[in-house]
Motif scaffolding. Structure first.
Motif, PDB file in Angstrom:
ATOM      1  N   ALA A 136       2.155  48.306  -2.840  1.00 22.59           N
ATOM      2  CA  ALA A 136       1.522  47.555  -3.920  1.00 22.59           C
ATOM      3  C   ALA A 136       1.556  48.390  -5.192  1.00 22.59           C
ATOM      4  O   ALA A 136       2.138  49.476  -5.231  1.00 22.59           O
ATOM      5  CB  ALA A 136       0.077  47.205  -3.534  1.00 22.59           C
ATOM      6  N   SER A 137       0.896  47.863  -6.229  1.00 25.49           N
ATOM      7  CA  SER A 137       0.816  48.568  -7.503  1.00 25.49           C
ATOM      8  C   SER A 137      -0.546  48.276  -8.107  1.00 25.49           C
ATOM      9  O   SER A 137      -0.891  47.122  -8.361  1.00 25.49           O
ATOM     10  CB  SER A 137       1.933  48.103  -8.436  1.00 25.49           C
ATOM     11  N   ALA A 138      -1.345  49.317  -8.310  1.00 22.85           N
ATOM     12  CA  ALA A 138      -2.730  49.161  -8.740  1.00 22.85           C
ATOM     13  C   ALA A 138      -2.841  49.139 -10.265  1.00 22.85           C
ATOM     14  O   ALA A 138      -2.208  49.936 -10.967  1.00 22.85           O
ATOM     15  CB  ALA A 138      -3.586  50.300  -8.186  1.00 22.85           C
ATOM     16  N   ASN A 139      -3.660  48.234 -10.764  1.00 19.61           N
ATOM     17  CA  ASN A 139      -3.863  48.037 -12.198  1.00 19.61           C
ATOM     18  C   ASN A 139      -4.536  49.259 -12.831  1.00 19.61           C
ATOM     19  O   ASN A 139      -5.608  49.695 -12.401  1.00 19.61           O
ATOM     20  CB  ASN A 139      -4.729  46.784 -12.390  1.00 19.61           C
ATOM     21  N   LEU A 140      -3.929  49.794 -13.890  1.00 18.11           N
ATOM     22  CA  LEU A 140      -4.481  50.955 -14.590  1.00 18.11           C
ATOM     23  C   LEU A 140      -5.296  50.587 -15.827  1.00 18.11           C
ATOM     24  O   LEU A 140      -5.743  51.476 -16.559  1.00 18.11           O
ATOM     25  CB  LEU A 140      -3.358  51.931 -14.971  1.00 18.11           C
ATOM     26  N   GLU A 141      -5.456  49.307 -16.087  1.00 21.64           N
ATOM     27  CA  GLU A 141      -6.345  48.821 -17.145  1.00 21.64           C
ATOM     28  C   GLU A 141      -5.982  49.326 -18.550  1.00 21.64           C
ATOM     29  O   GLU A 141      -6.839  49.467 -19.413  1.00 21.64           O
ATOM     30  CB  GLU A 141      -7.802  49.194 -16.836  1.00 21.64           C
ATOM     31  N   THR A 142      -4.703  49.566 -18.770  1.00 22.62           N
ATOM     32  CA  THR A 142      -4.284  50.027 -20.091  1.00 22.62           C
ATOM     33  C   THR A 142      -2.819  49.702 -20.335  1.00 22.62           C
ATOM     34  O   THR A 142      -2.030  49.588 -19.393  1.00 22.62           O
ATOM     35  CB  THR A 142      -4.501  51.553 -20.234  1.00 22.62           C
ATOM     36  N   ASP A 143      -2.458  49.539 -21.604  1.00 23.59           N
ATOM     37  CA  ASP A 143      -1.056  49.417 -21.986  1.00 23.59           C
ATOM     38  C   ASP A 143      -0.601  50.674 -22.712  1.00 23.59           C
ATOM     39  O   ASP A 143       0.450  50.689 -23.347  1.00 23.59           O
ATOM     40  CB  ASP A 143      -0.825  48.168 -22.853  1.00 23.59           C
ATOM     41  N   SER A 144      -1.383  51.748 -22.602  1.00 20.71           N
ATOM     42  CA  SER A 144      -1.070  53.023 -23.239  1.00 20.71           C
ATOM     43  C   SER A 144      -0.326  53.937 -22.274  1.00 20.71           C
ATOM     44  O   SER A 144      -0.873  54.312 -21.227  1.00 20.71           O
ATOM     45  CB  SER A 144      -2.360  53.724 -23.684  1.00 20.71           C
ATOM     46  N   PRO A 145       0.920  54.336 -22.589  1.00 17.78           N
ATOM     47  CA  PRO A 145       1.638  55.271 -21.719  1.00 17.78           C
ATOM     48  C   PRO A 145       0.872  56.579 -21.529  1.00 17.78           C
ATOM     49  O   PRO A 145       0.853  57.136 -20.427  1.00 17.78           O
ATOM     50  CB  PRO A 145       2.965  55.495 -22.462  1.00 17.78           C
ATOM     51  N   GLN A 197       9.359  48.707 -22.639  1.00 19.94           N
ATOM     52  CA  GLN A 197       8.696  47.487 -23.097  1.00 19.94           C
ATOM     53  C   GLN A 197       7.238  47.721 -23.498  1.00 19.94           C
ATOM     54  O   GLN A 197       6.599  46.827 -24.044  1.00 19.94           O
ATOM     55  CB  GLN A 197       8.756  46.420 -21.995  1.00 19.94           C
ATOM     56  N   ALA A 198       6.721  48.877 -23.199  1.00 16.49           N
ATOM     57  CA  ALA A 198       5.328  49.169 -23.546  1.00 16.49           C
ATOM     58  C   ALA A 198       5.161  49.188 -25.063  1.00 16.49           C
ATOM     59  O   ALA A 198       6.066  49.608 -25.802  1.00 16.49           O
ATOM     60  CB  ALA A 198       4.908  50.503 -22.952  1.00 16.49           C
ATOM     61  N   PRO A 203       3.285  56.159 -13.405  1.00 12.70           N
ATOM     62  CA  PRO A 203       2.938  54.777 -13.761  1.00 12.70           C
ATOM     63  C   PRO A 203       4.154  53.892 -14.024  1.00 12.70           C
ATOM     64  O   PRO A 203       5.171  54.330 -14.562  1.00 12.70           O
ATOM     65  CB  PRO A 203       2.090  54.951 -15.025  1.00 12.70           C
ATOM     66  N   LEU A 204       3.985  52.632 -13.628  1.00 14.20           N
ATOM     67  CA  LEU A 204       5.021  51.607 -13.787  1.00 14.20           C
ATOM     68  C   LEU A 204       4.501  50.546 -14.751  1.00 14.20           C
ATOM     69  O   LEU A 204       3.379  50.046 -14.579  1.00 14.20           O
ATOM     70  CB  LEU A 204       5.325  50.974 -12.424  1.00 14.20           C
ATOM     71  N   TYR A 205       5.306  50.200 -15.744  1.00 16.20           N
ATOM     72  CA  TYR A 205       4.876  49.178 -16.703  1.00 16.20           C
ATOM     73  C   TYR A 205       5.187  47.794 -16.164  1.00 16.20           C
ATOM     74  O   TYR A 205       6.318  47.496 -15.767  1.00 16.20           O
ATOM     75  CB  TYR A 205       5.559  49.370 -18.054  1.00 16.20           C
ATOM     76  N   ASP A 206       4.169  46.934 -16.140  1.00 13.55           N
ATOM     77  CA  ASP A 206       4.296  45.555 -15.670  1.00 13.55           C
ATOM     78  C   ASP A 206       4.462  44.658 -16.892  1.00 13.55           C
ATOM     79  O   ASP A 206       3.509  44.399 -17.618  1.00 13.55           O
ATOM     80  CB  ASP A 206       3.035  45.173 -14.883  1.00 13.55           C
ATOM     81  N   PHE A 265       0.010  48.800 -17.501  1.00 15.67           N
ATOM     82  CA  PHE A 265       0.549  49.816 -16.595  1.00 15.67           C
ATOM     83  C   PHE A 265      -0.112  49.703 -15.225  1.00 15.67           C
ATOM     84  O   PHE A 265      -1.289  49.355 -15.106  1.00 15.67           O
ATOM     85  CB  PHE A 265       0.329  51.224 -17.157  1.00 15.67           C
ATOM     86  N   THR A 266       0.679  50.002 -14.187  1.00 12.32           N
ATOM     87  CA  THR A 266       0.183  49.993 -12.820  1.00 12.32           C
ATOM     88  C   THR A 266       0.605  51.296 -12.146  1.00 12.32           C
ATOM     89  O   THR A 266       1.434  52.045 -12.672  1.00 12.32           O
ATOM     90  CB  THR A 266       0.737  48.800 -12.029  1.00 12.32           C
TER      91      THR A 266
END
Length: 270
Positions: free
Chosen positions: A146-155, A184-185, A231-234, A240-241
């Motif tokens: 799976a991939s857990a939500n990191l609650e941010t779009d900041s690299p 894409q971030a 981290p992987l960008y969704d 990020f996840t």
């Protein structure tokens, strides 16, 4: 809320599947603002994965109210053929899983773990985990990816969360995958997770005591999840996840006791 009758089930009827989609929109769209405006017309979130006969939707009720949901996607031959591989999981579209999936391992991909806000400090989360574990065992699953939500779009903040997870010993010693460059971030993030003070502490190497987003922390502490990449960008959620693997045979004993107590109505001590 202690007197509420809890139950979980696999969603199969139109009404149950509608509850699944509504809860997902309430969390991802209404609460977190991660969905495009087009979703607000119906206030439901669904994708093509949801319609596959290998996708299982789990639904938790508190009394008569549907309060939590998630999906567990099993390998799908059509998905595998379209992706040009043998895995048949959506994650394989984003990362190379060839170094993770080995003979004898039966994988499933849990995602869309959603609990309505007012129910997050209740047993709803544990009931959802119980459903996830029980139904996966019934279907012969040995591992989740799976991939857990990191609650941010900041690299920057996403990488810091990964470093915090590493400092807690939560990186996998067995598995590692490479993630694509997050081109894409956004250049100017809209949602930062860490405060300037927390980032300053991290720059000085002071990671102890720094927060970790709710999802990776929950899965690492209660389900034995270990993270397998940076981290992987969704691009779908523009978030990020953190990719992870969970082995069902390695779930902490206290979590298994809790699942058993909810599923069979007995105390953990029994």
């Amino acid at each position: 809320m202690s007197c509420i009758h809890w139950r979980w089930r696999v969603a199969t009827t139109q009404r149950e599947l509608d509850d699944v989609a509504r809860i997902r929109w309430a969390v991802f769209g209404g609460e977190m603002g991660l969905l495009h405006a087009q979703w607000s017309v119906s206030r439901r979130e669904m994708t093509c994965i949801d319609t596959l006969d290998t996708t299982v939707h789990l639904l938790v009720h508190a009394g008569s109210e549907a309060v939590a949901t998630m999906r567990v996607a099993l390998p799908n031959a059509e998905v595998a053929a379209n992706l040009g591989g043998t895995v048949g999981l959506e994650m394989a579209q984003r990362v190379d899983l060839s170094r993770v999936i080995q003979p004898g391992m039966s994988f499933a991909e849990p995602s869309r773990f959603c609990v309505l806000p007012k129910w997050r400090r209740t047993e709803a989360v544990t009931w959802l985990q119980t459903a996830m574990y029980t139904e996966s065992r019934r279907r012969g699953v040995t591992h989740w990816i799976a991939s857990a939500n990191l609650e941010t779009d900041s690299p920057e903040d996403a990488l810091l969360s990964w470093q915090v997870a590493a400092s807690r010993g939560w990186l996998s010693p067995r598995w590692r995958v490479d993630v694509p460059d997050p081109w894409q971030a956004p250049v100017h993030p809209r949602n930062r997770f860490y405060t300037p003070e927390e980032r300053a502490r991290a720059e000085q190497g002071q990671l102890d005591g720094l927060r970790l987003p709710r999802s990776p922390s929950l899965f690492a502490s209660t389900m034995g999840a270990r993270f397998i990449s940076e981290p992987l960008y969704d691009a779908y959620f523009q978030w990020f996840t953190l990719p992870l693997v969970m082995a069902l045979d390695e779930i902490p004993a206290d979590s298994l006791a809790r699942f058993h107590s909810l599923e069979f109505g007995v105390s953990p001590a029994a």
